[in-house]
Motif scaffolding. Structure first.
Motif, PDB file in Angstrom:
ATOM      1  N   PRO A  91       3.629   1.842  -4.278  1.00 17.69           N
ATOM      2  CA  PRO A  91       3.225   3.256  -5.214  1.00 17.69           C
ATOM      3  C   PRO A  91       4.533   4.205  -5.172  1.00 17.69           C
ATOM      4  CG  PRO A  91       1.456   2.433  -3.643  1.00 17.69           C
ATOM      5  CD  PRO A  91       2.734   1.588  -3.405  1.00 17.69           C
ATOM      6  N   THR A 149       0.894  -1.273  -0.159  1.00 22.05           N
ATOM      7  CA  THR A 149       0.024  -0.088   0.139  1.00 22.05           C
ATOM      8  C   THR A 149       0.998   1.155  -0.063  1.00 22.05           C
ATOM      9  OG1 THR A 149      -0.124   0.011   2.276  1.00 22.05           O
ATOM     10  CG2 THR A 149      -2.025  -0.990   1.190  1.00 22.05           C
ATOM     11  N   ASP A 193       6.078   5.550  -8.686  1.00 20.62           N
ATOM     12  CA  ASP A 193       6.281   7.065  -8.936  1.00 20.62           C
ATOM     13  C   ASP A 193       7.403   7.419  -9.230  1.00 20.62           C
ATOM     14  OD1 ASP A 193       4.916   9.809  -9.090  1.00 20.62           O
ATOM     15  OD2 ASP A 193       6.107  10.133  -7.158  1.00 20.62           O
ATOM     16  N   ASN A 236      -4.047  -7.336  -7.480  1.00 20.38           N
ATOM     17  CA  ASN A 236      -4.440  -5.929  -7.449  1.00 20.38           C
ATOM     18  C   ASN A 236      -4.351  -5.461  -8.743  1.00 20.38           C
ATOM     19  OD1 ASN A 236      -4.352  -3.009  -7.377  1.00 20.38           O
ATOM     20  ND2 ASN A 236      -3.275  -2.940  -5.474  1.00 20.38           N
ATOM     21  N   PRO A 237      -5.856  -5.392  -9.453  1.00 25.83           N
ATOM     22  CA  PRO A 237      -5.854  -4.916 -10.783  1.00 25.83           C
ATOM     23  C   PRO A 237      -5.258  -3.527 -11.053  1.00 25.83           C
ATOM     24  CG  PRO A 237      -7.760  -5.678  -9.969  1.00 25.83           C
ATOM     25  CD  PRO A 237      -7.117  -5.522  -8.823  1.00 25.83           C
ATOM     26  N   GLU A 238      -4.911  -2.727 -10.058  1.00 21.13           N
ATOM     27  CA  GLU A 238      -4.466  -1.096 -10.404  1.00 21.13           C
ATOM     28  C   GLU A 238      -3.087  -1.498 -10.541  1.00 21.13           C
ATOM     29  OE1 GLU A 238      -5.256   1.970 -11.235  1.00 21.13           O
ATOM     30  OE2 GLU A 238      -7.134   1.006 -11.429  1.00 21.13           O
ATOM     31  N   LEU A 239      -2.419  -2.109  -9.687  1.00 20.14           N
ATOM     32  CA  LEU A 239      -0.988  -2.339  -9.611  1.00 20.14           C
ATOM     33  C   LEU A 239      -0.734  -3.239 -10.901  1.00 20.14           C
ATOM     34  CD1 LEU A 239       1.913  -2.060  -7.999  1.00 20.14           C
ATOM     35  CD2 LEU A 239       1.263  -4.107  -6.905  1.00 20.14           C
ATOM     36  N   GLU A 240      -1.572  -4.086 -11.604  1.00 18.96           N
ATOM     37  CA  GLU A 240      -1.300  -4.998 -12.594  1.00 18.96           C
ATOM     38  C   GLU A 240      -1.292  -4.067 -13.764  1.00 18.96           C
ATOM     39  OE1 GLU A 240      -3.060  -8.706 -13.390  1.00 18.96           O
ATOM     40  OE2 GLU A 240      -3.436  -8.871 -10.958  1.00 18.96           O
ATOM     41  N   LYS A 241      -2.009  -2.807 -13.786  1.00 20.05           N
ATOM     42  CA  LYS A 241      -1.846  -1.914 -15.073  1.00 20.05           C
ATOM     43  C   LYS A 241      -0.493  -1.308 -15.137  1.00 20.05           C
ATOM     44  CE  LYS A 241      -6.734  -0.827 -14.629  1.00 20.05           C
ATOM     45  NZ  LYS A 241      -7.569   0.242 -14.464  1.00 20.05           N
ATOM     46  N   SER A 242       0.341  -1.259 -13.887  1.00 25.07           N
ATOM     47  CA  SER A 242       1.519  -0.377 -13.887  1.00 25.07           C
ATOM     48  C   SER A 242       2.654  -1.023 -14.848  1.00 25.07           C
ATOM     49  CB  SER A 242       2.114  -0.290 -12.607  1.00 25.07           C
ATOM     50  OG  SER A 242       1.009   0.502 -11.926  1.00 25.07           O
TER      51      SER A 242
END
Length: 116
Positions: A58, A54, A62, A110-116
């Motif tokens: 991130p 978490t 960044d 984590n779908p959001e993390l997989e987009k990265s």
């Protein structure tokens, strides 16, 4: 002079006393455990791993995408144009962040993390 000979002689003597493998006591091969089958649920490591997912990841993302030229270096290399920026071993930070994401996604989809 005698004191310097005692330690090597003791080591040689103890080495010779090791149990030798026999048919009754063969060597046991160590089997690796696939980390994706390990679930950590204790009170010490679980909060740290959650914090890694978490908060730490991130910030790492960044840093490599927005705050430094690390990803841009890869884009430039793929296109065969532009100049390398930063320290010559900056790519290792990208690899470490990707490794951290991959390990985290095994146990924390984590779908959001997989987009990265």
């Amino acid at each position: 002079m005698k004191q310097y000979l005692l330690l090597p002689l003791a080591c040689i003597a103890l080495w010779g006393c090791q149990e030798q493998p026999t048919k009754e006591t063969p060597f046991k091969m160590i089997e690796q455990v696939d980390f994706s089958h390990v679930k950590i649920t204790d009170r010490f490591w679980s909060p740290r791993l959650k914090s890694h997912v978490t908060a730490t990841l991130p910030v790492c993302i960044d840093q490599i995408e927005n705050q430094t030229g690390r990803i841009r270096n890869f884009e430039n290399a793929a296109k065969g144009e532009g100049k390398h920026s930063g320290i010559f071993f900056d790519d290792s930070d990208v690899y470490k962040a990707l490794e951290g994401m991959a390990y985290s996604l095994i146990n924390n989809p984590n779908p959001e993390l997989e987009k990265s």
